[in-house]
Motif scaffolding. Structure first.
Motif, PDB file in Angstrom:
ATOM      1  N   ARG A  40       0.837  -1.199   0.000  1.00 35.77           N
ATOM      2  CA  ARG A  40       0.000   0.000   0.000  1.00 35.77           C
ATOM      3  C   ARG A  40       0.875   1.253   0.000  1.00 35.77           C
ATOM      4  O   ARG A  40       1.849   1.361   0.747  1.00 35.77           O
ATOM      5  CB  ARG A  40      -0.907  -0.001   1.225  1.00 35.77           C
ATOM      6  N   GLY A  41       0.516   2.201  -0.870  1.00 35.19           N
ATOM      7  CA  GLY A  41       1.204   3.476  -0.906  1.00 35.19           C
ATOM      8  C   GLY A  41       2.513   3.492  -1.663  1.00 35.19           C
ATOM      9  O   GLY A  41       3.213   4.501  -1.669  1.00 35.19           O
ATOM     10  N   GLU A 174      -7.828   4.248  -4.915  1.00 33.04           N
ATOM     11  CA  GLU A 174      -6.668   3.938  -4.089  1.00 33.04           C
ATOM     12  C   GLU A 174      -5.526   3.365  -4.932  1.00 33.04           C
ATOM     13  O   GLU A 174      -4.367   3.432  -4.522  1.00 33.04           O
ATOM     14  CB  GLU A 174      -7.051   2.930  -2.999  1.00 33.04           C
ATOM     15  N   PHE A 175      -5.878   2.808  -6.105  1.00 35.97           N
ATOM     16  CA  PHE A 175      -4.879   2.131  -6.945  1.00 35.97           C
ATOM     17  C   PHE A 175      -5.005   2.611  -8.387  1.00 35.97           C
ATOM     18  O   PHE A 175      -6.115   2.753  -8.910  1.00 35.97           O
ATOM     19  CB  PHE A 175      -5.097   0.612  -6.895  1.00 35.97           C
ATOM     20  N   ARG A 198       4.237  11.901  -9.509  1.00 38.74           N
ATOM     21  CA  ARG A 198       4.920  11.606  -8.245  1.00 38.74           C
ATOM     22  C   ARG A 198       4.335  12.438  -7.106  1.00 38.74           C
ATOM     23  O   ARG A 198       4.109  11.929  -6.000  1.00 38.74           O
ATOM     24  CB  ARG A 198       6.419  11.881  -8.396  1.00 38.74           C
ATOM     25  N   ASP A 199       4.058  13.709  -7.384  1.00 41.33           N
ATOM     26  CA  ASP A 199       3.478  14.582  -6.361  1.00 41.33           C
ATOM     27  C   ASP A 199       2.090  14.090  -5.956  1.00 41.33           C
ATOM     28  O   ASP A 199       1.762  14.026  -4.762  1.00 41.33           O
ATOM     29  CB  ASP A 199       3.401  16.010  -6.893  1.00 41.33           C
ATOM     30  N   ARG A 203       1.005  12.814  -2.276  1.00 41.68           N
ATOM     31  CA  ARG A 203       0.003  13.642  -1.582  1.00 41.68           C
ATOM     32  C   ARG A 203      -1.274  12.869  -1.292  1.00 41.68           C
ATOM     33  O   ARG A 203      -1.893  13.039  -0.234  1.00 41.68           O
ATOM     34  CB  ARG A 203      -0.295  14.880  -2.426  1.00 41.68           C
ATOM     35  N   LEU A 204      -1.682  11.994  -2.224  1.00 42.04           N
ATOM     36  CA  LEU A 204      -2.941  11.261  -2.070  1.00 42.04           C
ATOM     37  C   LEU A 204      -2.745   9.853  -1.507  1.00 42.04           C
ATOM     38  O   LEU A 204      -3.720   9.149  -1.260  1.00 42.04           O
ATOM     39  CB  LEU A 204      -3.648  11.165  -3.432  1.00 42.04           C
ATOM     40  N   GLY A 205      -1.496   9.444  -1.340  1.00 45.00           N
ATOM     41  CA  GLY A 205      -1.229   8.108  -0.812  1.00 45.00           C
ATOM     42  C   GLY A 205      -1.623   6.996  -1.761  1.00 45.00           C
ATOM     43  O   GLY A 205      -2.044   5.916  -1.321  1.00 45.00           O
ATOM     44  N   LEU A 206      -1.486   7.240  -3.060  1.00 44.79           N
ATOM     45  CA  LEU A 206      -1.903   6.258  -4.057  1.00 44.79           C
ATOM     46  C   LEU A 206      -0.946   5.072  -4.117  1.00 44.79           C
ATOM     47  O   LEU A 206       0.258   5.214  -3.905  1.00 44.79           O
ATOM     48  CB  LEU A 206      -1.963   6.903  -5.446  1.00 44.79           C
TER      49      LEU A 206
END
Length: 324
Positions: A40-41, A174-175, A198-199, A203-206
């Motif tokens: 995750r992330g 999320e993905f 990348r930002d 920032r969104l925790g993707l």
């Protein structure tokens, strides 16, 4: 400190394209026994030559095409077994950024219609709420709000790809699978879009599967790298480990092609002989053996398993004496 739990787990993914009434010929073995995890992330890169099966992996993972066999779990849920209704609901959490920003946006729809289409299908919010989400996504990719009423032909290639990214973000997934998201753009624009991705990811925790043939881009954006050749995984490693100590001959050849402005850091270019074989008739044993400079007779009879050679670094090769 324990490793992050996998958000995406793929086990023994196989995809064969059988001949149809309109396309006669042998079965195309696009993917064979693919297994990997994405924590995750994190951003995991998928690299390899054209014809290696990268896009097939990305589309199979989201069930845009149906896998022949295997297991695909998002946060513990096996989506291969989901029916149409459950799969549609699951798609809120997983989106796709397409390679071609010109072909992937309808010329007959406004940008607002393109961005809110997924929200309409998922029946999320009313008209005002959907527009608000679309405008928020436009702001996130640094496009003006008045883009909402315009059409795709009014934008440059880089701007169109930003619209494609915004479309993926409107459902707040999320993905994301990013399939060669900058390969169709000018070099001067590529860095801007990669920095944006990348930002947004941070920032969104993707969680992201990033598909590319550009290993310099992959090194910059990815935490882990998967090297694919003719539908099989050759090597998996953390990006720092893979770029510093590539262990598979195929990975070494790919990395040797990365240009470097520093003469002291340039490695000797390793030219692979021949072309990548047809997935309709792959070589026996190790599929890379017909182009491998270190192939021996045993390589023809054994399909090498991915095995860990050091912490988090796996390779599919029966030889332990390949020079670094």
């Amino acid at each position: 400190m324990s490793a992050p739990a996998p958000y995406l787990t793929v086990r023994n993914l196989t995809k064969h394209f059988a001949p149809t009434a309109f396309s006669r010929g042998p079965v195309v073995k696009a993917l064979q026994d693919i297994s990997f995890d994405i924590p995750r992330g994190q951003v995991v890169g998928l690299v390899g030559e054209s014809g290696s099966g990268k896009t097939t992996v990305g589309r199979s993972v989201l069930r845009l095409i149906e896998p022949t066999s295997g297991e695909i779990r998002f946060d513990g849920k096996d989506i291969v077994k989901l029916g149409a209704g459950d799969l549609r609901r699951q798609r809120r959490n997983m989106q796709y950024i397409f390679q071609d920003p010109f072909a992937s946006l309808s010329p007959r729809m406004t940008i607002g219609q393109i961005l809110t289409e997924g929200l309409d299908i998922q029946r999320i919010g009313n008209r005002a709420e959907r527009r608000a989400r679309a405008e928020k996504a436009l702001a996130a990719v640094e496009l003006p709000v008045d883009a909402y009423h315009r059409y795709a032909h009014e934008f440059s290639g880089g701007q169109r790809q930003r619209i494609g990214i915004a479309r993926a973000l409107t459902l707040e997934p999320e993905f994301i699978v990013a399939d060669e998201p900058v390969s169709a753009l000018d070099v001067s624009i590529q860095a801007q879009v990669i920095n944006l991705l990348r930002d947004l990811q941070l920032r969104l925790g993707l969680t992201m599967l990033f598909i590319s043939h550009d290993l310099a881009v992959v090194e910059y954006i990815c935490d882990t790298v998967i090297v694919l050749y003719l539908g099989r995984i050759m090597e998996i490693a953390p990006a720092a480990s893979l770029y510093a100590r590539p262990q598979h001959p195929y990975t070494q050849a790919l990395l040797s092609a990365i240009p470097s402005p520093d003469p002291a850091k340039r490695s000797k270019r390793q030219i692979l002989k021949g072309d990548i074989p047809s997935p309709a008739n792959p070589p026996s044993g190790c599929v890379f053996r017909t182009r491998c400079p270190y192939a021996i007779e045993a390589c023809a009879g054994v399909v090498p398993e991915l095995r860990e050679t050091e912490a988090g670094h796996l390779k599919a090769c029966i030889r332990d004496d390949i020079p670094a």
